[in-house]
Design an enzyme around this catalytic site. Structure first.
Site, PDB file in Angstrom:
ATOM      1  N   LYS A 179       0.648  -1.062  -0.067  1.00  0.00           N
ATOM      2  CA  LYS A 179      -0.006  -0.138   0.197  1.00  0.00           C
ATOM      3  C   LYS A 179       0.865   1.399  -0.133  1.00  0.00           C
ATOM      4  O   LYS A 179       1.517   1.559   0.970  1.00  0.00           O
ATOM      5  CB  LYS A 179      -1.037  -0.062   1.203  1.00  0.00           C
ATOM      6  CG  LYS A 179      -1.746   1.154   1.254  1.00  0.00           C
ATOM      7  CD  LYS A 179      -2.646   1.007   2.385  1.00  0.00           C
ATOM      8  CE  LYS A 179      -3.927   2.312   2.431  1.00  0.00           C
ATOM      9  NZ  LYS A 179      -4.579   2.258   3.449  1.00  0.00           N
ATOM     10  N   ARG A 202     -10.259  10.511   0.966  1.00  0.00           N
ATOM     11  CA  ARG A 202     -10.479  11.254   2.363  1.00  0.00           C
ATOM     12  C   ARG A 202     -11.590  11.852   2.607  1.00  0.00           C
ATOM     13  O   ARG A 202     -12.193  11.828   3.815  1.00  0.00           O
ATOM     14  CB  ARG A 202      -9.108  12.228   2.437  1.00  0.00           C
ATOM     15  CG  ARG A 202      -7.831  11.668   1.868  1.00  0.00           C
ATOM     16  CD  ARG A 202      -7.068  10.894   3.173  1.00  0.00           C
ATOM     17  NE  ARG A 202      -6.000  10.179   2.887  1.00  0.00           N
ATOM     18  CZ  ARG A 202      -4.713  10.447   2.428  1.00  0.00           C
ATOM     19  NH1 ARG A 202      -4.628  11.700   2.514  1.00  0.00           N
ATOM     20  NH2 ARG A 202      -3.853   9.562   2.381  1.00  0.00           N
ATOM     21  N   ARG A 208       1.463  10.107   5.975  1.00  0.00           N
ATOM     22  CA  ARG A 208       1.460   8.637   6.264  1.00  0.00           C
ATOM     23  C   ARG A 208       2.537   8.251   5.617  1.00  0.00           C
ATOM     24  O   ARG A 208       2.744   6.694   5.670  1.00  0.00           O
ATOM     25  CB  ARG A 208       0.316   7.890   5.854  1.00  0.00           C
ATOM     26  CG  ARG A 208      -1.061   8.293   6.509  1.00  0.00           C
ATOM     27  CD  ARG A 208      -2.306   7.651   5.904  1.00  0.00           C
ATOM     28  NE  ARG A 208      -3.399   7.998   6.935  1.00  0.00           N
ATOM     29  CZ  ARG A 208      -4.560   8.258   6.288  1.00  0.00           C
ATOM     30  NH1 ARG A 208      -5.077   7.701   5.008  1.00  0.00           N
ATOM     31  NH2 ARG A 208      -5.706   8.617   7.058  1.00  0.00           N
ATOM     32  N   LYS A 235      -2.131  -1.696  -3.813  1.00  0.00           N
ATOM     33  CA  LYS A 235      -2.924  -0.359  -3.787  1.00  0.00           C
ATOM     34  C   LYS A 235      -1.769   0.786  -3.666  1.00  0.00           C
ATOM     35  O   LYS A 235      -1.156   0.820  -2.989  1.00  0.00           O
ATOM     36  CB  LYS A 235      -3.776  -0.498  -2.513  1.00  0.00           C
ATOM     37  CG  LYS A 235      -4.706   0.593  -2.459  1.00  0.00           C
ATOM     38  CD  LYS A 235      -5.643   0.654  -1.247  1.00  0.00           C
ATOM     39  CE  LYS A 235      -6.398   1.776  -0.974  1.00  0.00           C
ATOM     40  NZ  LYS A 235      -7.328   1.852   0.293  1.00  0.00           N
ATOM     41  N   SER A 288      -9.786   5.922  -5.342  1.00  0.00           N
ATOM     42  CA  SER A 288     -10.462   6.709  -5.605  1.00  0.00           C
ATOM     43  C   SER A 288     -10.050   7.889  -6.481  1.00  0.00           C
ATOM     44  O   SER A 288     -10.795   8.493  -7.338  1.00  0.00           O
ATOM     45  CB  SER A 288     -10.969   7.718  -4.236  1.00  0.00           C
ATOM     46  OG  SER A 288      -9.547   8.168  -3.709  1.00  0.00           O
ATOM     47  N   TYR A 306     -15.023   1.010  -7.881  1.00  0.00           N
ATOM     48  CA  TYR A 306     -16.072   1.867  -7.364  1.00  0.00           C
ATOM     49  C   TYR A 306     -16.907   1.600  -8.640  1.00  0.00           C
ATOM     50  O   TYR A 306     -18.316   1.839  -8.290  1.00  0.00           O
ATOM     51  CB  TYR A 306     -15.868   3.055  -7.145  1.00  0.00           C
ATOM     52  CG  TYR A 306     -14.890   3.462  -5.785  1.00  0.00           C
ATOM     53  CD1 TYR A 306     -15.608   3.270  -4.568  1.00  0.00           C
ATOM     54  CD2 TYR A 306     -13.750   3.618  -6.140  1.00  0.00           C
ATOM     55  CE1 TYR A 306     -14.680   3.363  -3.598  1.00  0.00           C
ATOM     56  CE2 TYR A 306     -12.980   3.796  -4.999  1.00  0.00           C
ATOM     57  CZ  TYR A 306     -13.402   3.748  -3.642  1.00  0.00           C
ATOM     58  OH  TYR A 306     -12.316   3.818  -2.488  1.00  0.00           O
TER      59      TYR A 306
END
Length: 334
Positions: free
Chosen positions: A203, A213, A224, A255, A281, A320
């Site tokens: 990731k 977010r 992060r 990811k 996203s 999605y």
């Protein structure tokens, strides 16, 4: 005068002459069962809340989440990955809403299980970022850094409440060292040996998470980069892969998907467990935005991106567009 020797002997174009020919010789095929639908459920709302940066995606109510799960199942989608968004005021430093048996994510798992039973694989995000007031994926120490081992204790607790709620697969996504082993032990300790672990193995710290977010109402302060992977590194992903498999991962994930197809291909070539990829996203938003401008053909672009991910080696794709694409593929086969 004929000069046969001047013509090419090999003509690969013969296999591209018609749609039927191209379909027959296709090396990579998308199927509804390849797809997993990520879905957001928000506590305390009575109507779905549109996510502005992700046209067509919403924060669900409990009722509309159940409907979305049923629709995904009917379309042939294999799984649904659930993300919980707690009510304002319920976030704290430890993300306790994430381990509350009556927290929104656990409630959502029970709701979906009641709706679809075992016919749809119910997956849950196992991370604290949706539930912490600082927005990080773990517990912070006195210096404001993410405390790896203290976070593992919270993940163990989170895994157990999600398993008790009826989840089939947990997805530890925080990129803490040792997270898969701790989660496996926590599940086995309470007799939940059949709950699978989808490890977020690679990731990356990506610029493409922005719309997500908004989707989870993130409270993130800072970044992060100390726990998510550096986009420059591939060998590091292979080390993470070896560790996750040693710790008991049943499935592994890369990811984001699109910017990391090389990583995905390397992982897929190296393992004998199912490999997932998450079309995140930002990838979704870019296609939708360009299509809205009339710059690309939306439907063709969606299928092309998913085919590329599948071709790179993903057995499962979180997207999605899962239900929409599954419906399209189903219609094409009739």
């Amino acid at each position: 005068m004929n000069s046969y020797g001047s013509f090419p002997g090999a003509r690969p174009r013969r296999l591209r002459t018609t749609p039927a020919m191209r379909r027959m010789v296709a090396e990579t095929r998308l199927h509804p069962s390849d797809l997993i639908l990520p879905a957001f459920v928000r506590e305390g709302i009575t109507q779905p809340v549109p996510i502005q940066a992700m046209p067509g995606v919403v924060q669900h109510t409990r009722d509309t989440l159940r409907k979305a799960a049923a629709e995904a199942l009917a379309a042939g989608v294999s799984g649904i990955m659930l993300f919980g968004v707690p009510e304002d005021g319920k976030k704290d430093a430890l993300g306790t809403a994430g381990t509350d048996p009556d927290g929104i994510l656990q409630v959502a798992i029970r709701d979906v299980k009641a709706e679809v039973g075992d016919d749809l694989v119910i997956m849950s995000d196992l991370c604290l970022d949706e539930f912490t007031d600082h927005g990080h994926c773990g517990v912070l120490d006195a210096d404001g850094r993410v405390d790896n081992d203290a976070t593992l204790e919270r993940y163990a607790e989170m895994a157990q409440v999600q398993a008790d709620a009826g989840v089939h697969v947990v997805g530890p996504s925080g990129m803490m060292d040792g997270q898969v082993g701790v989660v496996r032990d926590a599940l086995d300790t309470i007799g939940k040996e059949d709950v699978s672990i989808l490890a977020y193995t690679a990731k990356y710290s990506s610029a493409f998470y922005g719309p997500f977010r908004e989707a989870v109402g993130s409270s993130l302060k800072g970044d992060r980069k100390t726990y998510q992977q550096d986009p420059a590194n591939l060998r590091e992903s292979m080390r993470e892969l070896a560790l996750d498999l040693e710790e008991g991962a049943d499935m592994v994930m890369v990811k984001p998907a699109g910017p990391y197809l090389d990583v995905l291909a390397k992982v897929a070539e190296s393992v004998d467990v199912p490999v997932a990829a998450y079309q995140i996203s930002g990838e979704y938003a870019m296609v939708e935005a360009a299509a809205e401008k009339g710059w690309i053909d939306r439907d063709k672009a969606i299928l092309e991106t998913l085919t590329g991910i599948r071709r790179a080696g993903a057995h499962m794709i979180l997207t999605y567009w899962a239900t929409e694409v599954a419906q399209t593929l189903g219609s094409a086969r009739r």
